[in-house]
Each structure stands twice: as C-alpha cells, then as structure tokens.
Design a protein around this motif. Structure first.
Motif, PDB file in Angstrom:
ATOM      1  N   PRO A   1       9.121  63.037 -39.262  1.00 58.59           N
ATOM      2  CA  PRO A   1       8.358  62.635 -37.979  1.00 58.59           C
ATOM      3  C   PRO A   1       6.936  61.868 -38.241  1.00 58.59           C
ATOM      4  CG  PRO A   1       9.484  64.832 -37.685  1.00 58.59           C
ATOM      5  CD  PRO A   1       9.490  64.595 -39.084  1.00 58.59           C
ATOM      6  N   LEU A   2       6.068  62.741 -39.343  1.00 53.58           N
ATOM      7  CA  LEU A   2       4.937  62.135 -39.543  1.00 53.58           C
ATOM      8  C   LEU A   2       4.898  60.885 -40.239  1.00 53.58           C
ATOM      9  CD1 LEU A   2       1.891  62.724 -40.149  1.00 53.58           C
ATOM     10  CD2 LEU A   2       2.586  63.628 -42.753  1.00 53.58           C
ATOM     11  N   CYS A   3       5.869  60.720 -41.160  1.00 53.47           N
ATOM     12  CA  CYS A   3       6.073  59.320 -41.903  1.00 53.47           C
ATOM     13  C   CYS A   3       6.284  58.293 -40.841  1.00 53.47           C
ATOM     14  CB  CYS A   3       7.115  59.508 -42.914  1.00 53.47           C
ATOM     15  SG  CYS A   3       6.563  60.335 -44.459  1.00 53.47           S
ATOM     16  N   TRP A   4       7.309  58.422 -40.028  1.00 54.58           N
ATOM     17  CA  TRP A   4       7.613  57.574 -38.794  1.00 54.58           C
ATOM     18  C   TRP A   4       6.511  57.157 -37.994  1.00 54.58           C
ATOM     19  CZ3 TRP A   4      11.624  54.469 -37.416  1.00 54.58           C
ATOM     20  CH2 TRP A   4      11.531  53.962 -36.243  1.00 54.58           C
ATOM     21  N   ILE A   5       5.759  58.409 -37.454  1.00 54.53           N
ATOM     22  CA  ILE A   5       4.515  57.976 -36.885  1.00 54.53           C
ATOM     23  C   ILE A   5       3.628  57.168 -37.465  1.00 54.53           C
ATOM     24  CG2 ILE A   5       2.606  59.056 -35.538  1.00 54.53           C
ATOM     25  CD1 ILE A   5       4.573  61.371 -34.831  1.00 54.53           C
ATOM     26  N   MET A   6       3.194  57.606 -38.631  1.00 53.12           N
ATOM     27  CA  MET A   6       1.991  56.810 -39.488  1.00 53.12           C
ATOM     28  C   MET A   6       2.380  55.385 -39.800  1.00 53.12           C
ATOM     29  SD  MET A   6      -0.329  58.848 -39.387  1.00 53.12           S
ATOM     30  CE  MET A   6      -1.362  57.892 -40.569  1.00 53.12           C
ATOM     31  N   VAL A   7       3.767  55.113 -40.078  1.00 55.03           N
ATOM     32  CA  VAL A   7       4.078  53.712 -40.414  1.00 55.03           C
ATOM     33  C   VAL A   7       4.026  53.064 -39.274  1.00 55.03           C
ATOM     34  CG1 VAL A   7       5.964  52.257 -40.937  1.00 55.03           C
ATOM     35  CG2 VAL A   7       5.809  54.209 -42.390  1.00 55.03           C
ATOM     36  N   ASP A   8       4.468  53.478 -37.951  1.00 51.65           N
ATOM     37  CA  ASP A   8       4.636  52.893 -36.551  1.00 51.65           C
ATOM     38  C   ASP A   8       2.998  52.446 -36.129  1.00 51.65           C
ATOM     39  OD1 ASP A   8       5.957  52.174 -34.265  1.00 51.65           O
ATOM     40  OD2 ASP A   8       4.952  53.756 -33.325  1.00 51.65           O
ATOM     41  N   LEU A   9       2.239  53.376 -36.585  1.00 50.07           N
ATOM     42  CA  LEU A   9       0.689  53.095 -36.234  1.00 50.07           C
ATOM     43  C   LEU A   9       0.118  52.193 -37.166  1.00 50.07           C
ATOM     44  CD1 LEU A   9      -0.269  56.508 -35.248  1.00 50.07           C
ATOM     45  CD2 LEU A   9       0.135  54.720 -33.496  1.00 50.07           C
ATOM     46  N   ALA A  10       0.475  52.377 -38.589  1.00 51.40           N
ATOM     47  CA  ALA A  10      -0.369  51.676 -39.348  1.00 51.40           C
ATOM     48  C   ALA A  10       0.139  50.080 -39.317  1.00 51.40           C
ATOM     49  CB  ALA A  10      -0.063  52.237 -40.755  1.00 51.40           C
ATOM     50  N   TRP A  11       1.359  49.735 -39.132  1.00 46.30           N
ATOM     51  CA  TRP A  11       1.928  48.587 -39.312  1.00 46.30           C
ATOM     52  C   TRP A  11       1.188  47.571 -38.542  1.00 46.30           C
ATOM     53  CZ3 TRP A  11       4.671  46.157 -43.072  1.00 46.30           C
ATOM     54  CH2 TRP A  11       5.050  44.841 -42.847  1.00 46.30           C
ATOM     55  N   PRO A  12       1.052  47.786 -37.410  1.00 47.77           N
ATOM     56  CA  PRO A  12       0.240  47.036 -36.552  1.00 47.77           C
ATOM     57  C   PRO A  12      -1.312  46.319 -37.141  1.00 47.77           C
ATOM     58  CG  PRO A  12       1.361  48.348 -35.132  1.00 47.77           C
ATOM     59  CD  PRO A  12       1.493  48.711 -36.446  1.00 47.77           C
ATOM     60  N   LEU A  13      -1.758  47.551 -37.619  1.00 49.74           N
ATOM     61  CA  LEU A  13      -3.197  47.473 -38.100  1.00 49.74           C
ATOM     62  C   LEU A  13      -2.970  46.382 -39.299  1.00 49.74           C
ATOM     63  CD1 LEU A  13      -4.354  50.988 -38.459  1.00 49.74           C
ATOM     64  CD2 LEU A  13      -5.020  49.344 -36.719  1.00 49.74           C
ATOM     65  N   PHE A  14      -2.083  46.564 -40.383  1.00 47.16           N
ATOM     66  CA  PHE A  14      -1.831  45.502 -41.221  1.00 47.16           C
ATOM     67  C   PHE A  14      -1.782  44.293 -40.966  1.00 47.16           C
ATOM     68  CE2 PHE A  14       1.664  43.664 -43.527  1.00 47.16           C
ATOM     69  CZ  PHE A  14       0.964  42.981 -44.427  1.00 47.16           C
ATOM     70  N   HIS A  15      -0.725  44.069 -39.876  1.00 42.54           N
ATOM     71  CA  HIS A  15      -0.247  42.869 -39.518  1.00 42.54           C
ATOM     72  C   HIS A  15      -1.386  42.052 -38.672  1.00 42.54           C
ATOM     73  CE1 HIS A  15       1.686  40.056 -36.620  1.00 42.54           C
ATOM     74  NE2 HIS A  15       2.448  39.731 -37.550  1.00 42.54           N
ATOM     75  N   ARG A  16      -2.127  42.676 -38.054  1.00 43.45           N
ATOM     76  CA  ARG A  16      -3.518  42.049 -37.236  1.00 43.45           C
ATOM     77  C   ARG A  16      -4.498  41.807 -38.363  1.00 43.45           C
ATOM     78  NH1 ARG A  16      -3.925  45.565 -33.775  1.00 43.45           N
ATOM     79  NH2 ARG A  16      -5.684  46.897 -34.924  1.00 43.45           N
ATOM     80  N   ALA A  17      -4.685  42.636 -39.546  1.00 35.63           N
ATOM     81  CA  ALA A  17      -5.529  42.064 -40.515  1.00 35.63           C
ATOM     82  C   ALA A  17      -4.994  40.832 -41.444  1.00 35.63           C
ATOM     83  CB  ALA A  17      -5.774  43.443 -41.291  1.00 35.63           C
TER      84      ALA A  17
END
Length: 205
Positions: free
Chosen positions: A104-120
């Motif tokens: 669950p932790l990995c799923w949540i972190m990937v889900d939250l972090a991917w938009p940050l990377f995509h926006r950057a």
C-alpha cells in the motif's frame, strides 16, 4: 511455485544491478563533494549546481537502494523482539508487513509522486537557486524508487511463502557477514551464558 521462484530470482537480479549501480553513485557524490570543497577553498569558485547534484545523488542512493537493502535483509528490525521469535513467526510477520504495509505504501507514493515528475518534465521546471539544476530527474527518483521497492517486495513475498510451504529452507538469503548489532548480541549472550555456568558451578560447590 517453481515458476514464482524463477520470477523471484529474476527480480533479485534487478535488485543486485540496482545495488551495484548505487555504489558508483556514492563514489560520485564523494568525489563531487571533495572537488567542490577544494575548488571553493582554493579558488573561491562555487556553484549551486555542485551542491544540488550532491543532493540528487544522495536521493538516488536512498531511493534506488531501498529495494537492494530489502533483498539483502539489511533493513532495520527490532532485534530485541525478532530474536526471541521463531523463524516461522518472523516470516509470517514479514508477509503481513509486505502485504499490508509495503505494497500500500508503494502504491500511494507512486500515485502521488508520478504527477510531480510529469509536471516537472512537461514544464521544464528548474531549481529556483541561481545556477541550479532541472528538477525532473530528482522527481523521477520518487516513483522509480518505490516501484523498485514494490518489485523487490514481490520477490520477498514469494520467498517467504515458499519457505512456509516447504519449497525453501530459509525465508531469505543468509549473509555470511553479521551486523555489529548481531555480533554484540551474540557476545552478550555468550557472556551471560558464561556467567550463568560459573554461578552454577559455584552453587554446586
């Protein structure tokens, strides 16, 4: 189960490669840090880029090395408790931790972090510091690191289940080298046993 164990071995090879790569990043961080300090002291020349690349490399070591640490079973444990439990009990605790915490932790972190990377990536975001670096590489480390950790967790889950079903003799590879904490624990146990034996002999007399 053999097919799953083969999958586990393939994942472990990815983890070994990531761990080997991270070692070079540590060397690079040390050399850049030393070079930056020498140039700054000797020639009074510095740049925020040198500082930020050190942060990037540290982040890469931390994020990309998490799965490798899990592979080597070198993550932090509460030895005072785990050493008193059976291997089977520790294995069951590991399985519960993998399924209900790590996944669950990995799923949540990937889900939250991917938009940050995509926006950057799309915006070409650059550090606000003068001479700073672009942001998307370090942003990519977040989803990449947790994805590698989740992948390694799949391998470790397979190993634990294989142990419980009798397809493996151990739930994880046993490293020949013991940690300082494990060595200290063994020394304390040996000392306590020696004192107990001496006391027993003294009472017998």
């Amino acid at each position: 189960m053999q097919a799953l164990l083969s999958l586990s071995k393939a994942i472990d090879r990815i983890g070994e490669f990531a761990g080997a790569s991270v070692r070079w990043l540590i060397l690079a961080a040390v050399l850049i840090s030393a070079g930056n300090a020498i140039v700054r002291k000797a020639f009074d020349i510095s740049s925020n880029a040198y500082l930020e690349i050190q942060w990037y490399l540290f982040a890469a070591v931390f994020m990309l090395g998490a799965g490798y640490v899990f592979l080597k079973n070198a993550h932090v444990r509460i030895d005072f408790i785990s050493s008193r439990l059976s291997v089977r009990t520790n294995t069951i605790i590991d399985i519960l931790g993998i399924v209900f915490v790590i996944f669950p932790l990995c799923w949540i972190m990937v889900d939250l972090a991917w938009p940050l990377f995509h926006r950057a990536w799309v915006s070409g975001e650059v550090s606000s510091n003068a001479g700073g670096l672009i942001r998307w590489p370090v942003m990519l480390l977040l989803p990449a690191g947790f994805a590698l950790l989740a992948l390694q967790a799949v391998s470790e889950l397979i190993k634990r289940c294989a142990y419980l079903t009798g397809h493996r003799s151990e739930p994880f590879p046993l490293e020949q080298e013991k940690s300082a904490e494990e060595q200290l624990l063994e020394e304390l146990r040996a000392h306590a046993d020696a004192e107990a034996a001496a006391t027993s002999k003294s009472n017998a007399r």
